[in-house]
Design an enzyme around this catalytic site. Structure first.
Site: not given
Length: 218
Positions: A121-122, A88, A158, A194
């Site tokens: 991710s985050a 997020g 990413h 990714e």
């Protein structure tokens, strides 16, 4: 021995939430973990996010609780068998971790008590030295950009390689990371493409997945 599974992205094109890394997660957690503590702070709707994560982990054979479902975040981290921090907005995530006073506690439990840590991710960003190389917008202001510090480098989830055929004249990820490295104290940055996963076991880090990564050193 610290054990981390740092995932670039939770959803890969053509598959569902965590589908591309479920086997890696099951191998990482094995049968020693029955329940995972999920930290959904990076998104606004924590209940919906926890429901999504719970469904995925139930399919893998694990129970899952959202940290916000507990009366105390500190008590939840203290009792956790494993910790999963989802993706997020990295700034919102880190601010809330500091607000709940669990940054040092997570570091202690993962580093000294061998609690497995999964980040996506985050959640991968905040496991590193700092969030200085996140792609996210600063929608809130954490007290510092210093992160949990489970590894002594930064990660850019990413990560996108420069496209020589693109007519877009904006800065590439490569250019932005090199700008970060203009500062003498900046640590290395690992650009996770990714579908790439970094498995950390003690002082050993191994790339998993199919897409690889790029390592930038000042």
């Amino acid at each position: 021995m610290r054990r981390l599974l740092l995932i670039s992205n939770s959803t890969l094109h053509g598959s569902g939430y965590l589908d591309h890394c479920k086997e890696q997660i099951k191998s990482f957690l094995s049968c020693s973990v029955q329940k995972v503590l999920f930290v959904p702070y990076a998104l606004h709707d924590r209940d919906a996010y926890t429901k999504l994560a719970r469904t995925a982990f139930n399919e893998m054979g694990y129970d899952l609780d959202g940290i916000h479902e507990h009366k105390s975040a500190v008590e939840a981290v203290n009792a956790a068998q494993a910790i999963f921090i989802g993706g997020g907005n990295t700034f919102r995530l880190l601010k809330t971790l500091y607000d709940e006073k669990i940054v040092d506690l997570i570091r202690e439990r993962v580093t000294n008590e061998n609690v497995p840590y999964i980040g996506s991710s985050a959640g991968t960003n905040v496991a590193t030295h700092s969030i200085n190389t996140t792609n996210d917008m600063p929608i809130v202001h954490p007290p510092t950009f210093d992160a949990i510090g489970l590894v002594p480098f930064n990660i850019n989830p990413h990560y996108l390689d420069p496209d020589p055929n693109s007519k877009h004249m904006g800065e590439t990820r490569e250019a932005r990371i090199k700008q970060y490295h203009e500062y003498e104290t900046s640590p290395p940055v690992l650009g996770l493409r990714e579908g790439c996963i970094l498995l950390v076991e003690g002082d050993k880090a191994t790339l998993k997945g199919k897409t690889g990564a790029r390592l930038f050193v000042r």
